[in-house]
Motif scaffolding. Structure first.
Motif, PDB file in Angstrom:
ATOM      1  N   MET A  53      -9.976   2.194   8.766  1.00 55.06           N
ATOM      2  CA  MET A  53      -8.582   1.916   8.445  1.00 55.06           C
ATOM      3  C   MET A  53      -7.810   3.208   8.182  1.00 55.06           C
ATOM      4  O   MET A  53      -6.642   3.300   8.530  1.00 55.06           O
ATOM      5  CB  MET A  53      -8.482   0.989   7.240  1.00 55.06           C
ATOM      6  N   GLN A  54      -8.478   4.192   7.549  1.00 51.75           N
ATOM      7  CA  GLN A  54      -7.823   5.474   7.298  1.00 51.75           C
ATOM      8  C   GLN A  54      -7.327   6.074   8.604  1.00 51.75           C
ATOM      9  O   GLN A  54      -6.160   6.461   8.720  1.00 51.75           O
ATOM     10  CB  GLN A  54      -8.788   6.470   6.655  1.00 51.75           C
ATOM     11  N   HIS A  55      -8.218   6.160   9.577  1.00 48.08           N
ATOM     12  CA  HIS A  55      -7.894   6.811  10.842  1.00 48.08           C
ATOM     13  C   HIS A  55      -6.897   6.009  11.668  1.00 48.08           C
ATOM     14  O   HIS A  55      -6.250   6.574  12.553  1.00 48.08           O
ATOM     15  CB  HIS A  55      -9.167   7.068  11.637  1.00 48.08           C
ATOM     16  N   GLN A  56      -6.754   4.742  11.358  1.00 44.61           N
ATOM     17  CA  GLN A  56      -5.785   3.895  12.059  1.00 44.61           C
ATOM     18  C   GLN A  56      -4.458   3.830  11.311  1.00 44.61           C
ATOM     19  O   GLN A  56      -3.529   3.165  11.755  1.00 44.61           O
ATOM     20  CB  GLN A  56      -6.351   2.490  12.241  1.00 44.61           C
ATOM     21  N   GLY A  57      -4.371   4.515  10.161  1.00 47.97           N
ATOM     22  CA  GLY A  57      -3.135   4.512   9.387  1.00 47.97           C
ATOM     23  C   GLY A  57      -2.860   3.201   8.674  1.00 47.97           C
ATOM     24  O   GLY A  57      -1.726   2.921   8.290  1.00 47.97           O
ATOM     25  N   LYS A  58      -3.885   2.400   8.452  1.00 46.57           N
ATOM     26  CA  LYS A  58      -3.714   1.087   7.812  1.00 46.57           C
ATOM     27  C   LYS A  58      -3.891   1.204   6.300  1.00 46.57           C
ATOM     28  O   LYS A  58      -4.729   0.531   5.690  1.00 46.57           O
ATOM     29  CB  LYS A  58      -4.698   0.080   8.409  1.00 46.57           C
ATOM     30  N   TRP A  59      -3.067   2.042   5.704  1.00 42.70           N
ATOM     31  CA  TRP A  59      -3.178   2.305   4.264  1.00 42.70           C
ATOM     32  C   TRP A  59      -2.806   1.091   3.426  1.00 42.70           C
ATOM     33  O   TRP A  59      -3.411   0.853   2.379  1.00 42.70           O
ATOM     34  CB  TRP A  59      -2.338   3.519   3.890  1.00 42.70           C
ATOM     35  N   ASP A  60      -1.821   0.315   3.866  1.00 43.41           N
ATOM     36  CA  ASP A  60      -1.437  -0.879   3.105  1.00 43.41           C
ATOM     37  C   ASP A  60      -2.576  -1.887   3.055  1.00 43.41           C
ATOM     38  O   ASP A  60      -2.838  -2.492   2.007  1.00 43.41           O
ATOM     39  CB  ASP A  60      -0.172  -1.525   3.692  1.00 43.41           C
ATOM     40  N   GLU A  61      -3.265  -2.061   4.178  1.00 45.06           N
ATOM     41  CA  GLU A  61      -4.406  -2.978   4.207  1.00 45.06           C
ATOM     42  C   GLU A  61      -5.538  -2.458   3.322  1.00 45.06           C
ATOM     43  O   GLU A  61      -6.215  -3.231   2.638  1.00 45.06           O
ATOM     44  CB  GLU A  61      -4.894  -3.181   5.642  1.00 45.06           C
ATOM     45  N   THR A  62      -5.720  -1.152   3.336  1.00 48.96           N
ATOM     46  CA  THR A  62      -6.730  -0.533   2.482  1.00 48.96           C
ATOM     47  C   THR A  62      -6.391  -0.773   1.020  1.00 48.96           C
ATOM     48  O   THR A  62      -7.265  -1.081   0.208  1.00 48.96           O
ATOM     49  CB  THR A  62      -6.823   0.977   2.776  1.00 48.96           C
ATOM     50  N   ALA A  63      -5.114  -0.641   0.687  1.00 47.37           N
ATOM     51  CA  ALA A  63      -4.675  -0.852  -0.691  1.00 47.37           C
ATOM     52  C   ALA A  63      -4.958  -2.281  -1.147  1.00 47.37           C
ATOM     53  O   ALA A  63      -5.347  -2.500  -2.302  1.00 47.37           O
ATOM     54  CB  ALA A  63      -3.191  -0.535  -0.831  1.00 47.37           C
ATOM     55  N   VAL A  64      -4.789  -3.232  -0.265  1.00 48.04           N
ATOM     56  CA  VAL A  64      -5.064  -4.631  -0.613  1.00 48.04           C
ATOM     57  C   VAL A  64      -6.548  -4.812  -0.918  1.00 48.04           C
ATOM     58  O   VAL A  64      -6.925  -5.413  -1.933  1.00 48.04           O
ATOM     59  CB  VAL A  64      -4.613  -5.588   0.524  1.00 48.04           C
ATOM     60  N   ILE A  65      -7.402  -4.283  -0.061  1.00 45.14           N
ATOM     61  CA  ILE A  65      -8.853  -4.414  -0.263  1.00 45.14           C
ATOM     62  C   ILE A  65      -9.270  -3.752  -1.576  1.00 45.14           C
ATOM     63  O   ILE A  65     -10.009  -4.344  -2.377  1.00 45.14           O
ATOM     64  CB  ILE A  65      -9.617  -3.794   0.926  1.00 45.14           C
ATOM     65  N   LEU A  66      -8.793  -2.544  -1.816  1.00 42.57           N
ATOM     66  CA  LEU A  66      -9.170  -1.835  -3.038  1.00 42.57           C
ATOM     67  C   LEU A  66      -8.553  -2.475  -4.274  1.00 42.57           C
ATOM     68  O   LEU A  66      -9.168  -2.475  -5.345  1.00 42.57           O
ATOM     69  CB  LEU A  66      -8.801  -0.356  -2.940  1.00 42.57           C
ATOM     70  N   SER A  67      -7.361  -3.022  -4.148  1.00 41.67           N
ATOM     71  CA  SER A  67      -6.743  -3.721  -5.283  1.00 41.67           C
ATOM     72  C   SER A  67      -7.555  -4.953  -5.664  1.00 41.67           C
ATOM     73  O   SER A  67      -7.747  -5.237  -6.854  1.00 41.67           O
ATOM     74  CB  SER A  67      -5.304  -4.123  -4.955  1.00 41.67           C
ATOM     75  N   GLN A  68      -8.028  -5.681  -4.666  1.00 39.99           N
ATOM     76  CA  GLN A  68      -8.864  -6.850  -4.956  1.00 39.99           C
ATOM     77  C   GLN A  68     -10.162  -6.424  -5.645  1.00 39.99           C
ATOM     78  O   GLN A  68     -10.599  -7.066  -6.607  1.00 39.99           O
ATOM     79  CB  GLN A  68      -9.163  -7.614  -3.665  1.00 39.99           C
ATOM     80  N   ALA A  69     -10.759  -5.347  -5.180  1.00 43.66           N
ATOM     81  CA  ALA A  69     -11.981  -4.842  -5.820  1.00 43.66           C
ATOM     82  C   ALA A  69     -11.684  -4.393  -7.251  1.00 43.66           C
ATOM     83  O   ALA A  69     -12.462  -4.663  -8.171  1.00 43.66           O
ATOM     84  CB  ALA A  69     -12.559  -3.693  -5.002  1.00 43.66           C
ATOM     85  N   ALA A  70     -10.546  -3.728  -7.451  1.00 50.92           N
ATOM     86  CA  ALA A  70     -10.157  -3.268  -8.787  1.00 50.92           C
ATOM     87  C   ALA A  70      -9.939  -4.444  -9.729  1.00 50.92           C
ATOM     88  O   ALA A  70     -10.322  -4.400 -10.904  1.00 50.92           O
ATOM     89  CB  ALA A  70      -8.897  -2.412  -8.700  1.00 50.92           C
ATOM     90  N   PRO A 114      -1.285   4.260  -6.455  1.00 55.18           N
ATOM     91  CA  PRO A 114      -0.128   3.561  -7.037  1.00 55.18           C
ATOM     92  C   PRO A 114      -0.126   2.056  -6.744  1.00 55.18           C
ATOM     93  O   PRO A 114       0.221   1.260  -7.615  1.00 55.18           O
ATOM     94  CB  PRO A 114       1.077   4.248  -6.387  1.00 55.18           C
ATOM     95  N   GLN A 115      -0.533   1.672  -5.543  1.00 57.51           N
ATOM     96  CA  GLN A 115      -0.581   0.248  -5.215  1.00 57.51           C
ATOM     97  C   GLN A 115      -1.670  -0.456  -6.031  1.00 57.51           C
ATOM     98  O   GLN A 115      -1.491  -1.589  -6.477  1.00 57.51           O
ATOM     99  CB  GLN A 115      -0.841   0.043  -3.714  1.00 57.51           C
ATOM    100  N   ILE A 116      -2.795   0.204  -6.215  1.00 53.29           N
ATOM    101  CA  ILE A 116      -3.868  -0.392  -7.009  1.00 53.29           C
ATOM    102  C   ILE A 116      -3.416  -0.524  -8.459  1.00 53.29           C
ATOM    103  O   ILE A 116      -3.594  -1.580  -9.078  1.00 53.29           O
ATOM    104  CB  ILE A 116      -5.150   0.449  -6.900  1.00 53.29           C
ATOM    105  N   GLU A 117      -2.816   0.522  -9.005  1.00 54.93           N
ATOM    106  CA  GLU A 117      -2.316   0.495 -10.391  1.00 54.93           C
ATOM    107  C   GLU A 117      -1.372  -0.670 -10.626  1.00 54.93           C
ATOM    108  O   GLU A 117      -1.379  -1.273 -11.700  1.00 54.93           O
ATOM    109  CB  GLU A 117      -1.591   1.798 -10.730  1.00 54.93           C
ATOM    110  N   ALA A 118      -0.567  -0.979  -9.618  1.00 57.47           N
ATOM    111  CA  ALA A 118       0.406  -2.066  -9.744  1.00 57.47           C
ATOM    112  C   ALA A 118      -0.255  -3.433  -9.840  1.00 57.47           C
ATOM    113  O   ALA A 118       0.387  -4.407 -10.255  1.00 57.47           O
ATOM    114  CB  ALA A 118       1.370  -2.043  -8.549  1.00 57.47           C
ATOM    115  N   ASN A 119      -1.527  -3.507  -9.489  1.00 56.96           N
ATOM    116  CA  ASN A 119      -2.234  -4.789  -9.466  1.00 56.96           C
ATOM    117  C   ASN A 119      -3.258  -4.963 -10.576  1.00 56.96           C
ATOM    118  O   ASN A 119      -3.968  -5.969 -10.602  1.00 56.96           O
ATOM    119  CB  ASN A 119      -2.922  -4.966  -8.107  1.00 56.96           C
TER     120      ASN A 119
END
Length: 180
Positions: free
Chosen positions: A1-18, A41-46
């Motif tokens: 996802m990093q190399h594809q620029g899918k940072w928002d999707e990454t943030a969702v996955i990591l936010s759920q894990a957090a 910042p997106q993870i912190e918001a969740n």
């Protein structure tokens, strides 16, 4: 996802894990990779527990040691985007130097094509040490190993330039936070 620029999707996955970590009773959260702090910042918001930021831990150690101008090695994301560098500059007043474009290519490719694959290559070590020397010649008082895998390749025994291993610094920071 990093190399594809899918940072928002990454943030969702990591936010759920957090959120799962928080629900499990954690008092704080560590993101155990420098590059993924791009989505902190997106993870912190969740979540309601604090994120102990790897750049903050590193900056505090740098300042404690009197380092105000530093070189930064890491993935292309960490070296080129502002989420890490800007935090060091704005929050801590630390000047950050990054390698030139050719050196950034080497640093990035060795991380993903070798270190993440468990390959530690002596030729790559020499290339990294050349980059460290170039950063020091540009005035860096020290160099941040701003990718958790870089310490597999180079460490303080390889150079006189002070190296800051963010993996170790972050872990130590978390322990100090937890017992304070």
């Amino acid at each position: 996802m990093q190399h594809q620029g899918k940072w928002d999707e990454t943030a969702v996955i990591l936010s759920q894990a957090a959120q799962s970590v928080e629900a499990g009773g954690a008092d704080c959260l560590l993101i155990c990779t420098n590059a993924m702090h791009k989505v902190a910042p997106q993870i912190e918001a969740n979540i309601t527990i604090p994120i102990l930021h790897i750049a903050d831990a590193t900056a505090e150690q740098l300042l404690s040691d009197g380092v105000t101008k530093v070189g930064l090695l890491g993935t292309r994301f960490t070296m080129e985007q502002d989420f890490y560098k800007r935090r060091l500059v704005d929050k801590f007043g630390i000047e950050v130097l990054v390698p030139n474009e050719d050196d950034r290519d080497v640093i990035h490719s060795v991380i993903y094509e070798e270190l993440c694959q468990g390959v530690v290559n002596a030729e790559s070590r020499e290339r990294y040490l050349d980059v460290v020397d170039r950063l020091a010649s540009q005035g860096a008082q020290a160099v941040i190993l701003g990718c958790t895998e870089i310490a597999l390749l180079i460490n303080q025994s390889h150079t006189n330039v002070p190296l800051y291993d963010t993996t170790k610094i972050h872990a130590d920071y978390a322990v100090k936070w937890a017992i304070s």
